[in-house]
Design an enzyme around this catalytic site. Structure first.
Site, short mmCIF file in Angstrom:
data_model
loop_
_atom_site.label_atom_id
_atom_site.label_comp_id
_atom_site.label_asym_id
_atom_site.label_seq_id
_atom_site.Cartn_x
_atom_site.Cartn_y
_atom_site.Cartn_z
N LYS A 100 44.09 43.74 49.07
CA LYS A 100 43.94 43.83 47.56
C LYS A 100 43.87 42.65 46.78
O LYS A 100 42.98 42.66 45.89
CB LYS A 100 45.31 44.89 47.12
CG LYS A 100 45.27 45.25 45.56
CD LYS A 100 46.29 46.44 45.44
CE LYS A 100 47.59 45.92 45.41
NZ LYS A 100 48.25 45.44 44.22
N SER A 101 44.76 41.70 47.23
CA SER A 101 44.84 40.48 46.33
C SER A 101 43.30 39.71 46.32
O SER A 101 42.71 39.21 45.43
CB SER A 101 45.78 39.41 46.88
OG SER A 101 46.80 40.17 46.66
N ARG A 158 40.34 39.06 43.62
CA ARG A 158 39.70 37.75 43.23
C ARG A 158 38.16 37.69 43.60
O ARG A 158 37.38 36.74 43.05
CB ARG A 158 40.61 36.74 44.10
CG ARG A 158 41.83 36.37 43.64
CD ARG A 158 42.73 35.91 44.56
NE ARG A 158 44.02 35.75 44.17
CZ ARG A 158 45.12 36.53 43.99
NH1 ARG A 158 45.02 37.94 44.21
NH2 ARG A 158 46.18 35.95 43.33
N GLY A 206 48.70 45.32 37.80
CA GLY A 206 49.33 44.14 37.25
C GLY A 206 48.28 42.77 37.49
O GLY A 206 48.37 41.91 36.59
N ARG A 242 55.49 46.57 32.13
CA ARG A 242 55.54 45.19 32.88
C ARG A 242 55.59 44.09 32.03
O ARG A 242 54.74 43.90 31.06
CB ARG A 242 54.68 45.24 34.07
CG ARG A 242 54.71 46.54 34.91
CD ARG A 242 54.08 46.55 36.22
NE ARG A 242 54.28 45.30 36.90
CZ ARG A 242 53.71 45.19 38.09
NH1 ARG A 242 52.57 46.05 38.34
NH2 ARG A 242 53.83 44.23 38.87
N SER A 245 55.38 33.14 41.49
CA SER A 245 54.55 34.52 41.30
C SER A 245 53.00 33.90 41.39
O SER A 245 52.60 32.89 40.71
CB SER A 245 54.75 34.78 39.84
OG SER A 245 53.40 35.70 39.49
N GLN A 278 50.35 35.78 40.80
CA GLN A 278 49.82 36.20 39.79
C GLN A 278 49.72 35.31 38.64
O GLN A 278 48.79 34.78 37.95
CB GLN A 278 50.23 37.39 39.15
CG GLN A 278 50.07 38.56 40.43
CD GLN A 278 50.58 39.94 39.75
OE1 GLN A 278 51.37 40.11 38.79
NE2 GLN A 278 50.43 40.98 40.65
N ASP A 298 55.67 42.21 48.51
CA ASP A 298 55.15 43.51 48.42
C ASP A 298 55.83 44.69 49.14
O ASP A 298 55.61 45.63 49.38
CB ASP A 298 53.56 43.69 48.19
CG ASP A 298 53.14 43.05 47.09
OD1 ASP A 298 53.95 42.81 45.85
OD2 ASP A 298 51.98 42.59 47.00
#
Ligand code: S3P
Length: 735
Positions: A321-322, A326, A394, A422, A467, A469, A615
């Site tokens: 997913k990450s 990107r 998010g 969030r 983080s 993110q 996660d």
């Protein structure tokens, strides 16, 4: 509730309104008025009304509600006549398809005294017409728009609202002008185009030939050209201004398409077509304020997991997913065309993809994990047409915030109810330090409104929490900022942004815990192969570990060292996991993971591993529940602000299944032992729903898991892969 209802005009709409309310028993008497004697006779015979009258004045005597359902151009005369009568306290309402002209006519007729007038418009109809087509259920689940005026009596509005709701309609209130704009664009323009196209083709000499070969596309596009010409001619005359505005905008878009065809500009055409193709579906989802979850699966989606089972075989989990997020972001900002393979076609990554389409990037696919991105360069994004909707994601919102803070245009980022709770200050605060202008809702929550046209300055920023993110957000802002942007992490987090930036030829400095970028470089398009997502593989790593007799091979899983905390933690618990065939694909390490069942034991989870498995904790809690002894997690307060409060939601579920556990502010203590059956809640969090599905392998009775629709955000084929390897979980009601 209503004594006498008078319906003037017994066509399809008026007749259906009268019939529906008569059958509902809400009106003591329903009286019809129509100029046509045949319609009056039929209306009584078919039970549409109790009685009819040909005289308006007589019919309206003692009326409580008068519904005007005559053709829109007849409305003016009718209103003038009504204004001459003594209507007492009767509430007046109408069903005209345009509202501006009706309100104008009513104003003139009643000298501005319109407190008892509630303009309305039911968005319903059928290809049939006349009182004989009256259908009491016509308005069920259809929208009815009421356009109250400044001086409309609230009691009158409430009464009309209730009547429509009694017919099963979804009632909305809107301003008159807005109604006419919206309808001009969504209904009147398409009708004009359909009538116009059929007529244009029919006028040509070769028309017979054309119509003979005009199959699907022509038929579908022009279906509405079969509508009532008189009614539509009325509507265009009544809603002239709004129609002209929308038509002019459309004409210039059509000219642009013509120019693109003329110039052989395939890129422009592809852009319009790919955006249009997804736009219909996308808007449906925005309206439902959901991620990309299948619109048909509304309501509570329940998974039923049957106890027991043993895993075997080999599987390939969907793309990371990450990395998928990107790939779209950097591919869009690169010069040239980027080909992506293995893209995760999950809702979150699709939200990012759609966001870039909204900003004018041409993106083909996804088709079987393949996406082609026609990069626009670092300064090539265009202002999106409206708020960018990011569903449940998010990562999309936080990373985009950094990028958008540096653009020349304004933007607004919104999301579904979970994302809307969030924290966004973690990105908004440092971005503001860089010179960005960002507003959030209360408590730093979405929506985020980002003002474009700011000059960002590089900063040195020490992240208050581990983080990836936030780090990635600042790196993306940093490639636009003056000077150097340096970010120091309290603990290592996933480094996909850094790796991919380098893969696209953008220099990134790393010194100890500090990563930095400078502006002034460009991104060069390339090829990206997305490895399998270790966060998805984690469910099967735990599943095969806890289910006796299992052996499973998970192929082509990303094993970036910033993501492998789950393997380390499981191994510390005694799991039997081996890495086979390690290799590197597009700058990311990959391997096949072989996992065999093992006796797990409880451990104190080392705090250094927490960000590397952030996660995977929901399913690790399931492993802990199956382990011998106590497992203690600390330093994981971040879990409380994920898609749900994962500490509380998992604790609630585990307790419901009879597992002893105790949530703490920054973690949980779990006593391993027996798992029972029962009802648990996913709380809209994909990873919770999947974790409890896996728990069933060791449960003594079935587990029903509520609120599972969001599994599609990260793992759309989760149930299919479960079935393939031997985990017995399915949507309730299906085998
Ligand atoms: C992600 C980073 C993590 C993770 C999320 C994806 C990313 O969030 O939980 O699912 O792609 O950068 P944080 O960095 O906020 O912990």
């Amino acid at each position: 509730m209503v004594g006498r209802l008078v319906v003037v005009g017994l066509g399809l709409i008026g007749g259906s309104f009268a019939k529906g309310l008569r059958e509902s028993g809400l009106c003591r008497e329903v009286v019809g008025v129509d100029l046509d004697p045949k319609s009056r006779k039929l209306a009584v015979e078919l039970g549409v009304v109790d009685r009819c009258d040909d005289d308006l004045a007589r019919a309206c005597e003692g009326a409580d509600v008068i519904q005007l359902a005559v053709p829109i151009l007849a409305m003016e005369k009718l209103l003038a006549k009504l204004a001459q009568l003594n209507l007492g306290g009767a509430v007046l309402t109408d069903v005209g398809s345009a509202k501006g002209n009706v309100v104008r006519a009513a104003n003139e007729a009643f000298g501005g005294k319109l407190a008892r007038f509630v303009p309305g418009h039911p968005i319903a109809g059928s290809e049939q017409s006349g009182v004989e087509a009256s259908n009491a259920k016509l308005f069920r689940r259809h929208k009815v728009i009421l356009t109250p005026l400044a001086d409309t009596d609230p009691a009158a509005l409430a009464l009309v609202d209730r009547l429509w709701r009694a017919l099963g309609a979804d009632v909305e209130h809107m301003q008159v002008e807005r109604h006419d704009e919206v309808l001009a664009a969504t209904s009147h323009l398409p009708h004009l185009l359909a009538f116009g196209l059929v007529d244009s083709l029919a006028k040509r000499n070769e028309n017979l030939e054309i119509f003979r070969y005009a199959a699907g596309g022509f038929r579908d596009f022009t279906r509405i050209a079969g509508s009532d010409p008189v009614m539509w001619h009325d509507i265009f005359l009544a809603n002239r201004e709004a129609v002209l505005r929308t038509l002019d905008t459309f004409r210039s878009d059509l000219d642009a398409l013509r120019d693109a065809v003329d110039a052989g500009d395939g890129h422009q055409l592809l852009g319009v077509f790919t955006r249009a193709r997804v736009a219909r579906e996308h808007f449906g989802k925005i309206l439902a304020r959901r991620a990309y979850v299948d619109a048909k699966s509304g309501g509570d989606q329940v998974f039923l997991a049957s106890p027991g089972g043993r895993l075997s075989g080999r599987v390939r989990v969907p793309g990371d997913k990450s990395i998928s997020h990107r790939s779209i972001m950097l591919g869009s900002l690169a010069d040239g065309v980027t080909e992506v393979e293995g893209f995760l076609e999950g809702e979150d990554a699709l939200a990012t993809l759609q966001a870039f389409r909204d900003m004018g990037v041409v993106i083909e696919g996804p088709h079987h994990g393949r996406v082609t991105i026609h990069g626009v360069g670092l300064n090539g994004l265009k202002a999106p047409p409206g708020p960018i909707y990011l569903g449940n994601s998010g990562t999309s919102m936080r990373l985009l915030a950094g990028l958008l803070a540096a653009q020349s245009f304004d933007s607004v980022l919104t999301g579904d109810p979970s994302l809307s709770k969030r924290p966004m200050n973690r990105v908004a605060d440092p971005l503001r330090q860089m010179g960005a202008q960002i507003e959030t809702a209360e408590l730093g929550r979405p929506p985020m409104t980002i003002r474009g046209g700011q000059t960002l300055k590089g900063v040195k920023y020490a992240l208050p929490m581990a983080s990836a993110q936030v780090k990635s957000c600042l790196l993306l802002a940093g490639i636009y900022a003056e000077g150097r942007t340096s970010i120091t992490e309290p603990a290592p987090t996933r480094d996909h942004t850094e790796r991919m930036l380098r893969g696209f030829g953008y220099p990134v400095g790393v010194e100890g815990a500090t990563v930095s970028v400078e502006s002034g470089h460009r991104l060069a398009a390339g090829r990206i192969e997305v490895p399998g997502d270790i966060s998805s593989a984690a469910f099967f790593l735990v599943a095969a570990s806890i289910a006796e007799g299992s052996e499973l091979l998970l192929e082509h899983v990303g094993i970036n060292p910033t993501r492998t905390g789950v393997i380390d933690i499981l191994r510390l618990m005694g799991a039997d996991i081996s890495l086979e065939n390690p290799r590197e694909v597009g700058g990311e390490p990959v391997a096949d993971l072989r996992v065999r069942a093992a006796r797990l034991r409880g451990i104190e989870i080392p705090s250094a591993l927490v960000p590397l498995a952030i996660d995977e904790f929901p399913v690790l809690f399931v492993a802990a529940a199956c382990a011998e002894g106590r497992t203690v997690l600390r330093g994981a307060e971040e879990l409380r602000v994920k898609e749900s409060d994962r500490i509380q939601v998992m604790a609630d579920g585990l307790l419901a299944l009879g597992v002893k556990c105790e949530p703490t502010p920054d973690g949980i203590i779990i006593e391993g032992g027996q798992i029972g059956g029962g009802e648990v809640h996913g709380r809209g969090d994909h990873r919770i729903a999947m974790a409890f599905s896996i728990a069933s392998l060791r449960a003594s009775a079935p587990i029903r898991i509520h609120d599972c629709a969001n599994v599609a955000t990260s793992f759309p084929n989760f149930l299919a892969l479960c079935a393939q390897v031997g985990v017995r979980v399915a949507k309730e009601g299906r085998s």
